[in-house]
Design a protein around this motif. Structure first.
Motif, short mmCIF file in Angstrom:
data_model
loop_
_atom_site.label_atom_id
_atom_site.label_comp_id
_atom_site.label_asym_id
_atom_site.label_seq_id
_atom_site.Cartn_x
_atom_site.Cartn_y
_atom_site.Cartn_z
N VAL A 163 0.79 -1.08 0.05
CA VAL A 163 0.16 -0.04 0.17
C VAL A 163 0.68 1.22 0.17
CG1 VAL A 163 -1.90 1.16 1.28
CG2 VAL A 163 -2.00 -1.14 1.11
N ALA A 164 2.12 1.31 0.72
CA ALA A 164 2.75 2.44 0.74
C ALA A 164 3.32 2.68 -0.64
CB ALA A 164 3.94 2.31 1.82
N TYR A 165 3.83 1.63 -0.94
CA TYR A 165 4.18 2.04 -2.60
C TYR A 165 3.15 2.51 -3.39
CZ TYR A 165 6.15 0.65 -7.38
OH TYR A 165 6.53 0.51 -8.61
N HIS A 166 2.02 2.08 -3.44
CA HIS A 166 1.00 2.67 -4.32
C HIS A 166 0.50 4.00 -3.79
CE1 HIS A 166 0.87 -0.87 -6.85
NE2 HIS A 166 0.93 -1.81 -5.71
N ALA A 167 0.62 4.06 -2.65
CA ALA A 167 0.43 5.64 -2.18
C ALA A 167 1.32 6.60 -2.75
CB ALA A 167 0.51 5.59 -0.65
N SER A 168 2.41 6.33 -2.56
CA SER A 168 3.56 7.05 -3.41
C SER A 168 3.27 7.26 -5.05
CB SER A 168 4.94 6.63 -3.17
OG SER A 168 5.30 6.48 -1.92
N VAL A 169 2.54 6.24 -5.48
CA VAL A 169 2.49 6.37 -7.06
C VAL A 169 1.38 7.17 -7.41
CG1 VAL A 169 1.32 4.96 -8.91
CG2 VAL A 169 3.23 3.93 -7.77
N ARG A 170 0.41 7.08 -6.26
CA ARG A 170 -0.99 8.01 -6.52
C ARG A 170 -0.57 9.66 -6.13
NH1 ARG A 170 -6.01 8.61 -2.23
NH2 ARG A 170 -7.47 9.69 -3.51
N GLU A 171 0.28 9.74 -5.23
CA GLU A 171 0.93 11.25 -5.14
C GLU A 171 1.66 11.69 -6.26
OE1 GLU A 171 3.22 10.93 -1.53
OE2 GLU A 171 1.57 10.53 -0.31
N ALA A 172 2.17 10.75 -6.85
CA ALA A 172 3.23 11.26 -7.94
C ALA A 172 2.19 11.52 -9.17
CB ALA A 172 4.30 10.36 -8.15
N PHE A 173 1.23 10.82 -9.44
CA PHE A 173 0.14 11.14 -10.50
C PHE A 173 -0.34 12.39 -10.39
CE2 PHE A 173 0.23 6.46 -12.00
CZ PHE A 173 0.62 6.78 -13.31
N LEU A 174 -0.80 12.62 -9.05
CA LEU A 174 -1.58 13.95 -8.68
C LEU A 174 -0.58 14.87 -9.08
CD1 LEU A 174 -3.57 12.70 -5.65
CD2 LEU A 174 -4.32 13.14 -8.08
N ALA A 175 0.84 15.02 -8.45
CA ALA A 175 1.86 15.83 -8.96
C ALA A 175 1.90 16.21 -10.49
CB ALA A 175 3.05 15.50 -8.16
N ARG A 176 2.00 15.07 -11.30
CA ARG A 176 1.99 15.16 -12.64
C ARG A 176 0.88 16.04 -13.12
NH1 ARG A 176 6.44 14.50 -15.74
NH2 ARG A 176 5.19 13.58 -17.39
N ALA A 177 -0.34 15.83 -12.74
CA ALA A 177 -1.47 16.59 -13.18
C ALA A 177 -1.23 18.01 -12.56
CB ALA A 177 -2.74 15.88 -12.48
N ALA A 178 -0.96 18.13 -11.59
CA ALA A 178 -0.77 19.68 -11.15
C ALA A 178 0.46 20.20 -12.02
CB ALA A 178 -0.33 19.53 -9.56
N GLY A 179 1.22 19.70 -12.46
CA GLY A 179 2.29 20.28 -13.08
C GLY A 179 2.11 20.55 -14.45
N ALA A 180 0.98 19.93 -14.95
CA ALA A 180 0.59 19.97 -16.49
C ALA A 180 -0.93 20.14 -16.61
CB ALA A 180 1.08 18.91 -17.33
N PRO A 181 -1.34 21.38 -15.93
CA PRO A 181 -3.02 21.52 -16.20
C PRO A 181 -3.60 21.53 -17.46
CG PRO A 181 -2.00 23.49 -15.05
CD PRO A 181 -0.92 22.42 -15.33
N GLY A 182 -2.87 21.87 -18.51
CA GLY A 182 -3.27 22.23 -19.78
C GLY A 182 -3.64 20.87 -20.29
N ARG A 183 -2.87 19.89 -20.05
CA ARG A 183 -2.84 18.50 -20.61
C ARG A 183 -3.79 17.44 -19.74
NH1 ARG A 183 0.23 14.07 -20.13
NH2 ARG A 183 2.00 15.16 -18.98
N CYS A 184 -3.23 17.58 -18.58
CA CYS A 184 -3.70 16.52 -17.65
C CYS A 184 -5.16 17.08 -16.78
CB CYS A 184 -2.90 16.22 -16.37
SG CYS A 184 -1.25 15.63 -17.24
N VAL A 185 -6.07 15.99 -16.63
CA VAL A 185 -7.21 16.03 -15.92
C VAL A 185 -7.23 15.16 -14.97
CG1 VAL A 185 -9.69 16.40 -16.00
CG2 VAL A 185 -8.35 17.24 -17.70
N VAL A 186 -7.49 15.36 -13.60
CA VAL A 186 -7.81 14.13 -12.74
C VAL A 186 -9.14 13.88 -12.67
CG1 VAL A 186 -7.43 13.44 -10.32
CG2 VAL A 186 -5.82 15.02 -11.45
N VAL A 187 -9.49 12.44 -12.68
CA VAL A 187 -10.84 11.87 -12.85
C VAL A 187 -10.99 11.08 -11.65
CG1 VAL A 187 -12.70 10.67 -14.05
CG2 VAL A 187 -10.86 11.99 -15.30
#
Length: 217
Positions: A163-187
């Motif tokens: 779970v800890a690994y996948h929590a880090s994965v989730r945080e990293a994806f959310l950070a990617r979205a925050a860094g590219a709002p013109g391309r990425c949308v969180v669903v």
């Protein structure tokens, strides 16, 4: 520049990317669009061979740098033989995972240097980048439970992590979205699949101007 549209779906394990990719493709085809569905790693004969090596865990002992190199090799073949020709022909390409997954799993979590990932990304994808990236988001406990419930046999290279690994994965994806709002949308992918599909249809319509029928096919 290409005539087609390139949509990628990203997120952790069990977020429903494959299901939603199929549903979106069906909706778009119902409106007469020419749609190509594909995935990473894989999507072309050469890349599918590398997929087995990666997801079986055979490359794991070699470390995240070696995994990043293999992902890049698979991506180069995938882009050259399938994605780029489809886009040039004016098709809509929907891909289950692409460059953001490498940046998350091997980069943010695996700690592969960004300069190396930059070079690999340029080599493998060049200027072929998504027009829209849908990042499907669920809590890691939910995603792992869904993945375990698919009845697909033993967990793959990434599903088997805790779970800890996948929590880090989730945080990293959310950070990617925050860094590219013109391309990425969180669903939010926690609701019923029909609700998620409707949300995705609305995003595709508003971001890319592609009308998507209201009912799933």
């Amino acid at each position: 520049m290409t005539n087609g549209r390139f949509i990628t779906l990203e997120g952790g394990e069990g977020t429903g990317k494959s299901t939603q990719a199929r549903r979106l493709a069906a909706r778009l085809r119902a409106l007469g669009h020419d749609v190509v569905e594909t995935r990473e790693p894989g999507g072309s004969p050469g890349a599918e061979a590398v997929r087995h090596v990666l997801l079986s865990g055979a490359a794991e002992p070699l470390g995240p740098v070696a995994e990043a190199l293999l992902f890049a090799a698979a991506r180069a073949d995938h882009v050259d033989t399938l994605i780029r020709p489809a886009l040039a022909a004016g098709k809509i390409v929907i891909c289950d995972r692409f460059i953001d997954s490498t940046r998350v799993y091997q980069g943010a979590v695996g700690q592969v240097e960004s300069s190396l990932l930059d070079a690999l990304e340029e080599m493998a994808a060049g200027d072929t980048r998504p027009d829209l990236t849908l990042i499907l988001d669920v809590p890691p406990e939910t995603g792992l439970a869904r993945a375990a419930g698919r009845g697909m046999g033993d967990p793959d290279r990434f599903e088997k992590e805790g779970v800890a690994y996948h929590a880090s994965v989730r945080e990293a994806f959310l950070a990617r979205a925050a860094g590219a709002p013109g391309r990425c949308v969180v669903v939010d992918a926690t609701p019923d699949a029909d609700v998620v599909a409707a949300a995705i249809a609305g995003i595709v319509a508003s971001r890319l101007g592609l009308a998507v029928q209201a009912a799933a096919s």
